[in-house]
Design a protein around this motif. Structure first.
Motif, PDB file in Angstrom:
ATOM      1  N   ALA A   1     -20.996  53.811  28.764  1.00  0.00           N
ATOM      2  CA  ALA A   1     -19.682  54.443  28.610  1.00  0.00           C
ATOM      3  C   ALA A   1     -19.847  55.757  27.871  1.00  0.00           C
ATOM      4  O   ALA A   1     -20.788  55.935  27.082  1.00  0.00           O
ATOM      5  N   ILE A   2     -18.924  56.670  28.108  1.00  0.00           N
ATOM      6  CA  ILE A   2     -18.913  57.944  27.401  1.00  0.00           C
ATOM      7  C   ILE A   2     -18.268  57.723  26.031  1.00  0.00           C
ATOM      8  O   ILE A   2     -17.111  57.289  25.954  1.00  0.00           O
ATOM      9  N   PRO A   3     -18.957  57.991  24.958  1.00  0.00           N
ATOM     10  CA  PRO A   3     -18.373  57.768  23.625  1.00  0.00           C
ATOM     11  C   PRO A   3     -17.533  58.966  23.191  1.00  0.00           C
ATOM     12  O   PRO A   3     -18.005  60.101  23.161  1.00  0.00           O
ATOM     13  N   VAL A   4     -16.277  58.729  22.867  1.00  0.00           N
ATOM     14  CA  VAL A   4     -15.401  59.792  22.383  1.00  0.00           C
ATOM     15  C   VAL A   4     -14.493  59.235  21.302  1.00  0.00           C
ATOM     16  O   VAL A   4     -14.183  58.035  21.277  1.00  0.00           O
ATOM     17  N   PHE A   5     -14.069  60.106  20.406  1.00  0.00           N
ATOM     18  CA  PHE A   5     -12.992  59.789  19.471  1.00  0.00           C
ATOM     19  C   PHE A   5     -11.710  60.336  20.077  1.00  0.00           C
ATOM     20  O   PHE A   5     -11.541  61.546  20.206  1.00  0.00           O
ATOM     21  N   ASN A   6     -10.799  59.454  20.446  1.00  0.00           N
ATOM     22  CA  ASN A   6      -9.596  59.927  21.104  1.00  0.00           C
ATOM     23  C   ASN A   6      -8.450  60.133  20.126  1.00  0.00           C
ATOM     24  O   ASN A   6      -7.361  60.500  20.528  1.00  0.00           O
ATOM     25  N   HIS A   7      -8.673  59.915  18.848  1.00  0.00           N
ATOM     26  CA  HIS A   7      -7.611  60.104  17.861  1.00  0.00           C
ATOM     27  C   HIS A   7      -7.896  61.342  17.022  1.00  0.00           C
ATOM     28  O   HIS A   7      -7.723  61.337  15.817  1.00  0.00           O
ATOM     29  N   TYR A   8      -8.315  62.390  17.682  1.00  0.00           N
ATOM     30  CA  TYR A   8      -8.524  63.646  16.959  1.00  0.00           C
ATOM     31  C   TYR A   8      -7.205  64.132  16.369  1.00  0.00           C
ATOM     32  O   TYR A   8      -7.147  64.701  15.305  1.00  0.00           O
ATOM     33  N   GLU A   9      -6.142  63.914  17.121  1.00  0.00           N
ATOM     34  CA  GLU A   9      -4.820  64.292  16.653  1.00  0.00           C
ATOM     35  C   GLU A   9      -3.919  63.069  16.772  1.00  0.00           C
ATOM     36  O   GLU A   9      -4.384  61.960  16.961  1.00  0.00           O
ATOM     37  N   GLN A  10      -2.625  63.288  16.654  1.00  0.00           N
ATOM     38  CA  GLN A  10      -1.707  62.152  16.686  1.00  0.00           C
ATOM     39  C   GLN A  10      -1.726  61.483  18.052  1.00  0.00           C
ATOM     40  O   GLN A  10      -1.711  62.139  19.082  1.00  0.00           O
ATOM     41  N   CYS A  11      -1.764  60.156  18.040  1.00  0.00           N
ATOM     42  CA  CYS A  11      -1.823  59.395  19.287  1.00  0.00           C
ATOM     43  C   CYS A  11      -0.864  58.227  19.200  1.00  0.00           C
ATOM     44  O   CYS A  11      -0.872  57.483  18.218  1.00  0.00           O
ATOM     45  N   TYR A  12      -0.018  58.073  20.204  1.00  0.00           N
ATOM     46  CA  TYR A  12       0.984  57.015  20.181  1.00  0.00           C
ATOM     47  C   TYR A  12       0.492  55.828  21.001  1.00  0.00           C
ATOM     48  O   TYR A  12       1.021  55.520  22.060  1.00  0.00           O
ATOM     49  N   CYS A  13      -0.534  55.177  20.485  1.00  0.00           N
ATOM     50  CA  CYS A  13      -1.111  54.064  21.239  1.00  0.00           C
ATOM     51  C   CYS A  13      -0.168  52.875  21.287  1.00  0.00           C
ATOM     52  O   CYS A  13      -0.208  52.078  22.226  1.00  0.00           O
ATOM     53  N   MET A  14       0.671  52.688  20.270  1.00  0.00           N
ATOM     54  CA  MET A  14       1.550  51.531  20.242  1.00  0.00           C
ATOM     55  C   MET A  14       2.621  51.615  21.325  1.00  0.00           C
ATOM     56  O   MET A  14       3.223  50.616  21.702  1.00  0.00           O
ATOM     57  N   ASN A  15       2.859  52.812  21.830  1.00  0.00           N
ATOM     58  CA  ASN A  15       3.875  52.981  22.870  1.00  0.00           C
ATOM     59  C   ASN A  15       3.297  52.888  24.268  1.00  0.00           C
ATOM     60  O   ASN A  15       3.991  53.148  25.234  1.00  0.00           O
ATOM     61  N   GLY A  16       2.035  52.539  24.365  1.00  0.00           N
ATOM     62  CA  GLY A  16       1.439  52.419  25.678  1.00  0.00           C
ATOM     63  C   GLY A  16       0.428  53.511  25.927  1.00  0.00           C
ATOM     64  O   GLY A  16      -0.055  54.170  25.010  1.00  0.00           O
ATOM     65  N   VAL A  17       0.154  53.724  27.196  1.00  0.00           N
ATOM     66  CA  VAL A  17      -0.888  54.667  27.582  1.00  0.00           C
ATOM     67  C   VAL A  17      -0.327  56.076  27.622  1.00  0.00           C
ATOM     68  O   VAL A  17       0.772  56.310  28.110  1.00  0.00           O
ATOM     69  N   SER A  18      -1.076  56.990  27.051  1.00  0.00           N
ATOM     70  CA  SER A  18      -0.696  58.392  27.116  1.00  0.00           C
ATOM     71  C   SER A  18      -1.338  59.021  28.351  1.00  0.00           C
ATOM     72  O   SER A  18      -2.520  58.838  28.599  1.00  0.00           O
ATOM     73  N   TYR A  19      -0.540  59.743  29.114  1.00  0.00           N
ATOM     74  CA  TYR A  19      -1.041  60.351  30.337  1.00  0.00           C
ATOM     75  C   TYR A  19      -1.224  61.853  30.180  1.00  0.00           C
ATOM     76  O   TYR A  19      -1.181  62.588  31.150  1.00  0.00           O
ATOM     77  N   SER A  20      -1.400  62.284  28.948  1.00  0.00           N
ATOM     78  CA  SER A  20      -1.562  63.716  28.705  1.00  0.00           C
ATOM     79  C   SER A  20      -2.820  64.201  29.385  1.00  0.00           C
ATOM     80  O   SER A  20      -3.911  63.709  29.121  1.00  0.00           O
ATOM     81  N   SER A  21      -2.663  65.133  30.294  1.00  0.00           N
ATOM     82  CA  SER A  21      -3.841  65.689  30.981  1.00  0.00           C
ATOM     83  C   SER A  21      -4.274  67.025  30.412  1.00  0.00           C
ATOM     84  O   SER A  21      -5.328  67.524  30.769  1.00  0.00           O
TER      85      SER A  21
END
Length: 400
Positions: A372-392
Motif C-alpha cells: 500500500a502507498i503510505p500517506v498521512f491523510n490528516h495533514y489538515e482538517q478531516c471530517y472522517c466521522m461524517n463519512g468519506v471525503s471526496y475532495s479531489s
C-alpha cells in the motif's frame, strides 16, 4: 707402652722449629687474608692458580670488565625507563601529557549545548542524538570538534529549523522521528546525527480508532486495536464473517490481508501496522530520509518490465530500527536524464506491506499484491466521522 702425652707431642710438633719460631706481623697477616679473599672472589678458577702479580693484573681487569658491563646495562635500563610511555588516569603519575583517543559511542545532547554525562544535562531536554565511530583529530581536537558541530549546525540544523515554521506538524514529526545525517570524517569513519524522536513514542496514543474506507464505501465493522510500544506496532483482528457482513471486501480484498480460501479453519484476519516501516517509507518518499541510507536486504532484488519500462524491486530497512518489517521500494531504471518517459514519472518510491512477509517466498511478486502507498491523510482538517471525503482538489483533506 706409649703414654698419651707422647701422642700429643707427636701430633702438635710436626712443623719445623723454623716455622714455629717465625714471627708474623699484623700487616703481613692482613695482606695474606686479603690476598686469599681476592683469589677466592675471582670468577675464573684458572686465575686463582697464577702467581701473585698476574693474579692482581687479570683480577682487576676482570673486575673492570664486570663493572663496565654493569654500568652499561644500568644506563640502558635507565634510558628505557625515562623514555617509556604509559597511560594513566592520574596526572601526577609522572611527566604527563594529554593523550587524545578516538571517540566512539552514542551520546545525547540538549538544545542548550549540554552533553550526556555533564552535571547540567537533563534527559528530558535531550533533542539530539550523536553516534560517533572512531572520531579523532590530529591537531587541536577540542577546537576541531567544535568547528565540526558548528558547521553541521549552520548547514543543516538551521535550514531544518527555518523550514519547520512553514511545514505541517506531520512533516515536522517526520523530521523528528526519521531524519538522520551521516557525515564522513578522517580515516573514512562515519558519524551519525539524528533527532531523539521515535515512532514508538510519537504514536503511543491514549486511544486508537481504526476504519477502512475508500470511494467504494465505508467498512462499518468494529476494529478493536492494540498497540505495542516496544515494536511500534498497531494490530487489529476481525473475523472473516464480520469482514464480509459489513461489506469490508469492497474496501480491500481479504486476500490482501492474508486470507486464503483454500485454508481450512481460517476464521480471522490480522492486520499489523508497523509504524517504524510506515514512517520510514513516508519520510523516504518525501526526501526526509536519504534513499541510499536505507539497507537493502540481501537476496531480495528482482527486476520486472511493464510497458517497456523496467523496474527494480527490492526490500529495504532502516538500520536504526531492529526488527522492523521491511519496506518494498521500486526503482525505475529505464528512465534517465536522457530518456524520460512522461507516462511513468516515478523514479523511486517505497511502499508498506499490509500483512506479514513470508521470508521463504521464492519471489517478491506475491508480496507485491499486498502493498500500500503510505500517506498521512490528516495533514489538515478531516471530517472522517461524517463519512468519506471526496475532495479531489487536495488529497491531504481526504479520508481515503
Amino acid at each position: 707402652m706409649v703414654s698419651s702425652k707422647s701422642i700429643d707431642t707427636t701430633v702438635f710438633t710436626n712443623k719445623s722449629d723454623e716455622e714455629l719460631n717465625k714471627k708474623v706481623t699484623i700487616k703481613e697477616f692482613v695482606l695474606e687474608k686479603l690476598d686469599d679473599i681476592f683469589r677466592d672472589s675471582l670468577p675464573i678458577d684458572t686465575l686463582r692458580e697464577l702467581p701473585r702479580p698476574y693474579v692482581y693484573v687479570f683480577g682487576f681487569l676482570t673486575r673492570a670488565i664486570v663493572i663496565i658491563v654493569f654500568i652499561l646495562f644500568f644506563m640502558l635500563s635507565y634510558y628505557d625507563t625515562v623514555k617509556q610511555t604509559f597511560i594513566s588516569v592520574d596526572s601526577n603519575a609522572g611527566n604527563c601529557e594529554m593523550v587524545d583517543r578516538p571517540l566512539t559511542g552514542s551520546f545525547y545532547a540538549t538544545y542548550s549545548g549540554y552533553w550526556e554525562g555533564e552535571a547540567e544535562f537533563q534527559s528530558n531536554e535531550a533533542s539530539y542524538y550523536f553516534t560517533f565511530a572512531n572520531l579523532q583529530f590530529f591537531y587541536h581536537p577540542y577546537e576541531n570538534f567544535k568547528l565540526l558541530l558548528l558547521a553541521f549546525q549552520k548547514e543543516y540544523l538551521v535550514a531544518i529549523g527555518n523550514q519547520g515554521y512553514n511545514q505541517t506538524l506531520t512533516t515536522n514529526l517526520l523530521y523528528w522521528m526519521n531524519y538522520y545525517y551521516i557525515f564522513n570524517t578522517m580515516f573514512d569513519t562515519q558519524q551519525t546525527f539524528q533527532f531523539t524522536g521515535t515512532p514508538s513514542a510519537v504514536f503511543n496514543a491514549f486511544f486508537y480508532q481504526l476504519s477502512l474506507s475508500s470511494n467504494m464505501g465505508v467498512c462499518s465493522a468494529i476494529l478493536p486495536s492494540t498497540y505495542n510500544s516496544y515494536s511500534a506496532t498497531l494490530s487489529t483482528t476481525i473475523s472473516i464473517s464480520d469482514f464480509l457482513q459489513y461489506d469490508c471486501e469492497l474496501i480491500v480484498s481479504p486476500n490482501y490481508l492474508g486470507y486464503t480460501s483454500n485454508v481450512l479453519g481460517q476464521t480471522k484476519l490480522v492486520f499489523n501496522l508497523d509504524y517504524n516501516s510506515f514512517t520510514t517509507a513516508v519520510a523516504t518518499n518525501e526526501g526526509i530520509v536519504v534513499y541510499d541510507y536505507l539497507t537493502t536486504l540481501k537476496g531480495t532484488t528482482e527486476y520486472y518490465t511493464f510497458n517497456n519500462v523496467t523496474y527494480k524491486v527490492l526490500l529495504k530497512a532502516d538500520r536504526r530500527y531492529a526488527g522492523m518489517i521491511p519496506i518494498v521500494c521500486i526503482e525505475n531504471i529505464t528512465d534517465t536524464a536522457y530518456n524520460t518517459i512522461s507516462n511513468y514519472p516515478i523514479t523511486k518510491y517505497c511502499f508498506i506491506y499490509l500483512r506479514s512477509i513470508n521470508a521463504t517466498a521464492n519471489s517478491l511478486l506475491p508480496l507485491l499484491q499486498s502493498i500500500a502507498i503510505p500517506v498521512f491523510n490528516h495533514y489538515e482538517q478531516c471530517y472522517c466521522m461524517n463519512g468519506v471525503s471526496y475532495s479531489s482538489s487536495n488529497i491531504t483533506n481526504s479520508c481515503n
